[in-house]
Design a protein around this motif. Structure first.
Motif, short mmCIF file in Angstrom:
data_model
loop_
_atom_site.label_atom_id
_atom_site.label_comp_id
_atom_site.label_asym_id
_atom_site.label_seq_id
_atom_site.Cartn_x
_atom_site.Cartn_y
_atom_site.Cartn_z
N GLY A 289 0.79 -1.22 0.00
CA GLY A 289 0.00 0.00 0.00
C GLY A 289 0.83 1.27 0.00
O GLY A 289 2.05 1.25 -0.18
N LEU A 290 0.14 2.38 0.22
CA LEU A 290 0.76 3.69 0.21
C LEU A 290 0.86 4.23 1.63
O LEU A 290 -0.05 4.06 2.43
CB LEU A 290 -0.06 4.67 -0.65
CG LEU A 290 -0.15 4.34 -2.14
CD1 LEU A 290 -1.03 5.37 -2.85
CD2 LEU A 290 1.23 4.31 -2.77
N LYS A 291 1.98 4.90 1.92
CA LYS A 291 2.17 5.51 3.22
C LYS A 291 2.10 7.03 3.07
O LYS A 291 2.79 7.61 2.23
CB LYS A 291 3.52 5.11 3.81
CG LYS A 291 3.77 5.71 5.19
CD LYS A 291 5.12 5.28 5.75
CE LYS A 291 5.35 5.89 7.13
NZ LYS A 291 6.67 5.51 7.68
N TYR A 292 1.25 7.65 3.90
CA TYR A 292 1.13 9.10 3.88
C TYR A 292 2.47 9.74 4.25
O TYR A 292 3.13 9.32 5.20
CB TYR A 292 0.05 9.53 4.89
CG TYR A 292 0.03 11.01 5.19
CD1 TYR A 292 -0.65 11.89 4.36
CD2 TYR A 292 0.69 11.52 6.31
CE1 TYR A 292 -0.67 13.25 4.62
CE2 TYR A 292 0.67 12.88 6.59
CZ TYR A 292 -0.02 13.75 5.74
OH TYR A 292 -0.02 15.09 6.02
N GLN A 293 2.86 10.76 3.48
CA GLN A 293 4.10 11.49 3.79
C GLN A 293 3.79 12.89 4.29
O GLN A 293 4.22 13.26 5.39
CB GLN A 293 5.00 11.57 2.56
CG GLN A 293 6.28 12.34 2.81
CD GLN A 293 7.28 12.20 1.69
OE1 GLN A 293 7.74 11.11 1.38
NE2 GLN A 293 7.63 13.32 1.06
N ASN A 294 3.08 13.68 3.50
CA ASN A 294 2.74 15.03 3.95
C ASN A 294 1.69 15.65 3.04
O ASN A 294 1.47 15.20 1.91
CB ASN A 294 3.99 15.92 4.00
CG ASN A 294 4.65 16.07 2.63
OD1 ASN A 294 5.51 15.27 2.24
ND2 ASN A 294 4.25 17.10 1.89
N ASN A 295 1.04 16.70 3.55
CA ASN A 295 0.13 17.51 2.75
C ASN A 295 0.90 18.64 2.09
O ASN A 295 1.93 19.08 2.61
CB ASN A 295 -0.98 18.10 3.62
CG ASN A 295 -2.07 17.08 3.93
OD1 ASN A 295 -1.79 15.97 4.39
ND2 ASN A 295 -3.31 17.46 3.70
N LEU A 296 0.39 19.13 0.99
CA LEU A 296 1.00 20.26 0.30
C LEU A 296 0.15 21.50 0.51
O LEU A 296 -1.03 21.41 0.80
CB LEU A 296 1.14 19.97 -1.20
CG LEU A 296 2.08 18.80 -1.54
CD1 LEU A 296 2.10 18.58 -3.04
CD2 LEU A 296 3.50 19.09 -1.05
#
Length: 218
Positions: free
Chosen positions: A211-218
Motif C-alpha cells: 500500500g501507500l504511506k502518507y508522507q505530507n500535505n502540500l
C-alpha cells in the motif's frame, strides 16, 4: 571501485591498519605474527569491517544505476534500467484497456484492465531501479459499491512480468486525480483529493510494503 571505497582504502593504508608487505614481514620476523596488530586495535578493526560492508552495498547500488523514465506520449513511457531499455504502453482494445511491456521491439507481457482508465503514469516507487506502473481506474470495489476513482499500482516482476503491487480501494479521501513525481528516489505519488468540506486537498504518498504511506500535505 567507487570513490567512497577508494577513500576508505586510502585511509586504511595511511593509518597502517592494513599493512604493506614489508610491515607484514617485519611482524612475522618478531615471532608474534599479525595477531599483535589485531589485539592492539580491536575496536578499529570492527569499525573498519562495518564501514567496508556498508561501502560495498553502496558501491553495488552505484553499479546497478538508477532508473531513467521519460514520458513519450500520454499513454507511453520509455525507461532505462540496469542497462536495459524498455517501454510501457497503454492502449484501448475494444471495451478494455491493455498495458504492454516491451524490451526493444519484443513484447514481454500484457495486462488487461476492464474498467475505464482516467490516468496512466510510471515511476520507480520502490527505489529498486525498476519502474512501477500507476493506473487510475473508475470502478466499484468489494467494500465500496459506489463508482469512484481508484489508484492501482503494478510492478514488473523480475523486470519482465506485469503483476499487481497494490489495488487500492481508496486513498485518504475520495480521489480526484494523481501524478507520479519522479524527481526523487524512490518516486512519490502526488494526489488531489476531495475534502469533506468540498475543497481540494493535495497529498504526497510513498509506496511502502503493501500500500501507500502518507508522507505530507502540500
Amino acid at each position: 571501485m567507487c570513490r567512497l571505497k577508494k577513500n576508505i582504502f586510502r585511509a586504511l593504508f595511511a593509518e597502517k591498519v592494513v599493512s604493506l608487505p614489508h610491515h607484514y614481514a617485519k611482524r612475522r620476523a618478531d615471532g608474534k605474527g599479525a595477531c599483535k596488530n589485531l589485539k592492539e586495535r580491536p575496536l578499529k578493526w570492527i569499525a573498519i569491517a562495518v564501514m567496508l560492508s556498508l561501502t560495498w552495498v553502496g558501491c553495488d547500488k552505484e553499479k546497478g544505476g538508477g532508473c531513467a523514465i521519460v514520458q513519450t506520449s500520454p499513454s507511453s513511457f520509455a525507461y532505462q534500467s540496469k542497462g536495459q531499455s524498455g517501454s510501457i504502453q497503454l492502449a484501448a482494445v475494444d471495451s478494455t484497456w491493455v498495458i504492454r511491456h516491451y524490451r526493444g521491439e519484443k513484447l514481454l507481457d500484457v495486462w488487461t484492465l476492464r474498467d475505464p482508465v482516467y490516468r496512466f503514469d510510471c515511476g520507480d516507487l520502490t527505489g529498486d531501479s525498476i519502474p512501477e506502473i500507476v493506473v487510475g481506474v473508475t470502478k466499484t470495489t468489494r467494500y465500496r459499491k459506489e463508482m469512484d476513482r481508484r489508484l492501482f499500482i503494478f510492478k514488473l516482476y523480475k523486470g519482465r512480468k506485469i503483476r499487481p503491487l497494490w489495488l487500492g480501494s481508496r486513498v485518504g479521501l475520495p480521489l480526484i486525480d494523481f501524478r507520479v513525481e519522479r524527481d526523487s528516489v524512490p518516486a512519490v505519488i502526488h494526489t488531489w483529493e476531495r475534502g469533506t468540506d468540498g475543497t481540494t486537498v493535495e497529498v504526497i504518498y510513498r509506496q511502502q510494503g503493501f500500500g501507500l504511506k502518507y508522507q505530507n500535505n502540500l
